[in-house]
Scaffold this motif. Sequence first.
Motif, PDB file in Angstrom:
ATOM      1  N   ASP A   5       0.823  -1.285  -0.084  1.00 15.83           N
ATOM      2  CA  ASP A   5       0.025  -0.069  -0.103  1.00 15.83           C
ATOM      3  C   ASP A   5       0.902   1.146   0.164  1.00 15.83           C
ATOM      4  O   ASP A   5       2.070   1.088   0.138  1.00 15.83           O
ATOM      5  CB  ASP A   5      -1.080   0.026   1.175  1.00 15.83           C
ATOM      6  CG  ASP A   5      -0.478  -0.211   2.535  1.00 15.83           C
ATOM      7  OD1 ASP A   5       0.821   0.264   2.671  1.00 15.83           O
ATOM      8  OD2 ASP A   5      -1.198   0.085   3.480  1.00 15.83           O
ATOM      9  N   PHE A   6       0.273   2.256  -0.130  1.00 16.07           N
ATOM     10  CA  PHE A   6       0.656   3.637  -0.111  1.00 16.07           C
ATOM     11  C   PHE A   6      -0.003   4.717   0.723  1.00 16.07           C
ATOM     12  O   PHE A   6      -1.342   4.489   0.780  1.00 16.07           O
ATOM     13  CB  PHE A   6       0.761   4.189  -1.663  1.00 16.07           C
ATOM     14  CG  PHE A   6       0.559   5.817  -1.531  1.00 16.07           C
ATOM     15  CD1 PHE A   6       2.003   6.438  -1.512  1.00 16.07           C
ATOM     16  CD2 PHE A   6      -0.580   6.281  -2.188  1.00 16.07           C
ATOM     17  CE1 PHE A   6       1.883   7.573  -1.588  1.00 16.07           C
ATOM     18  CE2 PHE A   6      -0.393   7.626  -2.086  1.00 16.07           C
ATOM     19  CZ  PHE A   6       0.608   8.460  -1.817  1.00 16.07           C
ATOM     20  N   GLN A   7       0.657   5.596   1.563  1.00 16.33           N
ATOM     21  CA  GLN A   7      -0.062   6.365   2.693  1.00 16.33           C
ATOM     22  C   GLN A   7       0.617   7.615   2.700  1.00 16.33           C
ATOM     23  O   GLN A   7       2.038   7.456   2.406  1.00 16.33           O
ATOM     24  CB  GLN A   7       0.027   5.434   3.937  1.00 16.33           C
ATOM     25  CG  GLN A   7      -0.914   4.593   4.117  1.00 16.33           C
ATOM     26  CD  GLN A   7      -0.920   3.772   5.412  1.00 16.33           C
ATOM     27  OE1 GLN A   7      -0.007   3.163   5.768  1.00 16.33           O
ATOM     28  NE2 GLN A   7      -1.816   4.020   6.271  1.00 16.33           N
ATOM     29  N   VAL A   8      -0.132   8.548   3.092  1.00 17.07           N
ATOM     30  CA  VAL A   8       0.803   9.735   3.180  1.00 17.07           C
ATOM     31  C   VAL A   8       0.951   9.788   4.862  1.00 17.07           C
ATOM     32  O   VAL A   8       0.064   9.572   5.713  1.00 17.07           O
ATOM     33  CB  VAL A   8      -0.157  11.100   2.949  1.00 17.07           C
ATOM     34  CG1 VAL A   8       0.574  12.448   3.579  1.00 17.07           C
ATOM     35  CG2 VAL A   8      -0.404  11.109   1.451  1.00 17.07           C
ATOM     36  N   LYS A  54       3.501   9.148 -11.016  1.00 19.21           N
ATOM     37  CA  LYS A  54       2.159   9.888 -10.994  1.00 19.21           C
ATOM     38  C   LYS A  54       1.830  10.095  -9.482  1.00 19.21           C
ATOM     39  O   LYS A  54       1.075  11.372  -9.249  1.00 19.21           O
ATOM     40  CB  LYS A  54       1.153   8.732 -11.623  1.00 19.21           C
ATOM     41  CG  LYS A  54      -0.328   9.411 -11.963  1.00 19.21           C
ATOM     42  CD  LYS A  54      -1.226   8.460 -12.450  1.00 19.21           C
ATOM     43  CE  LYS A  54      -2.582   9.157 -12.343  1.00 19.21           C
ATOM     44  NZ  LYS A  54      -3.827   7.789 -12.403  1.00 19.21           N
ATOM     45  N   ILE A  55       2.016   9.515  -8.657  1.00 21.35           N
ATOM     46  CA  ILE A  55       1.908   9.837  -7.343  1.00 21.35           C
ATOM     47  C   ILE A  55       2.701  10.816  -6.908  1.00 21.35           C
ATOM     48  O   ILE A  55       2.318  11.784  -6.126  1.00 21.35           O
ATOM     49  CB  ILE A  55       1.863   8.570  -6.258  1.00 21.35           C
ATOM     50  CG1 ILE A  55       0.961   7.360  -6.494  1.00 21.35           C
ATOM     51  CG2 ILE A  55       2.110   8.880  -4.858  1.00 21.35           C
ATOM     52  CD1 ILE A  55       1.285   6.101  -6.082  1.00 21.35           C
ATOM     53  N   LEU A  56       3.948  10.992  -7.202  1.00 21.91           N
ATOM     54  CA  LEU A  56       4.718  11.921  -6.774  1.00 21.91           C
ATOM     55  C   LEU A  56       4.458  13.262  -7.563  1.00 21.91           C
ATOM     56  O   LEU A  56       4.391  14.393  -6.658  1.00 21.91           O
ATOM     57  CB  LEU A  56       6.306  11.801  -7.331  1.00 21.91           C
ATOM     58  CG  LEU A  56       7.137  10.450  -7.058  1.00 21.91           C
ATOM     59  CD1 LEU A  56       8.567  10.633  -7.366  1.00 21.91           C
ATOM     60  CD2 LEU A  56       6.949  10.297  -5.534  1.00 21.91           C
ATOM     61  N   LYS A  57       3.874  13.268  -8.699  1.00 21.20           N
ATOM     62  CA  LYS A  57       3.121  14.586  -9.215  1.00 21.20           C
ATOM     63  C   LYS A  57       1.870  14.916  -8.360  1.00 21.20           C
ATOM     64  O   LYS A  57       1.615  16.280  -8.176  1.00 21.20           O
ATOM     65  CB  LYS A  57       3.193  14.391 -10.719  1.00 21.20           C
ATOM     66  CG  LYS A  57       4.160  13.985 -11.522  1.00 21.20           C
ATOM     67  CD  LYS A  57       4.360  15.141 -12.814  1.00 21.20           C
ATOM     68  CE  LYS A  57       5.557  14.625 -13.600  1.00 21.20           C
ATOM     69  NZ  LYS A  57       6.888  14.607 -12.889  1.00 21.20           N
TER      70      LYS A  57
END
Length: 149
Positions: A5-8, A54-57
Motif C-alpha cells: 500500500d501507499f499512505q501519506v 504519477k503519485i509523486l506529481k
Amino acid sequence: MNYYDFQVVFQEVPGEISLCFSICGCPLKCEGCHSPHLWKEENGKTLTIEKFEKILKQYDDLATCVLFMGGEWHENELVNMLKIAKKNQYKTCLYTGLDAISKAILDELNWLKTGKWNAALGGLSSKITNQKFIDIKSNTIKNNLFIKN
Ligand code: SF4
C-alpha cells in the motif's frame, strides 16, 4: 518490485510529510512483526515507474519526502525510484530491518532507519531500542527526535 500500500504519513520522518510505500517480500521475518502481510512478494501490486511518478506529481504541493518501508532486496529498482524521487525535489528515507545497506542505496538517501523489530527493546521512541534513525549527510543518529519527554 511489489508494494502492498501507499499512505501519506507524518511521524516516520520527523519534520516531513512523507509518501510511504510498503514493499512486499521482506525476507527478515522478525518475531512479532507488525506487518506479516509484507513477507510474501505476491501479496502486492507492481510499483511501476509510471504509477510512482504519477503519485509523486499528484502530491508535489503537499508532501516533502518519499519513504520506502523495505525494498532493499530489489536494489536496482529501489535506487532508480530514489533517484526519480530526488529529481522531483523530494527528500528520501528508507526503513530497513537490516543493520546496514549497500552504498548504492545509501548514496540516494537523506535518512535511514536500521534494525530488526525486537519487542523487548521497542521501536524508535524507546530509549533502549536496537533501531537507529540516521541522518546520512551528517552521519548522526537522530533517535532523540522520536523520544517524548
Ligand atoms: S523488517 Fe519489518 S516488515 Fe520485515 S519482518 Fe521485520 S518488522 Fe516485519
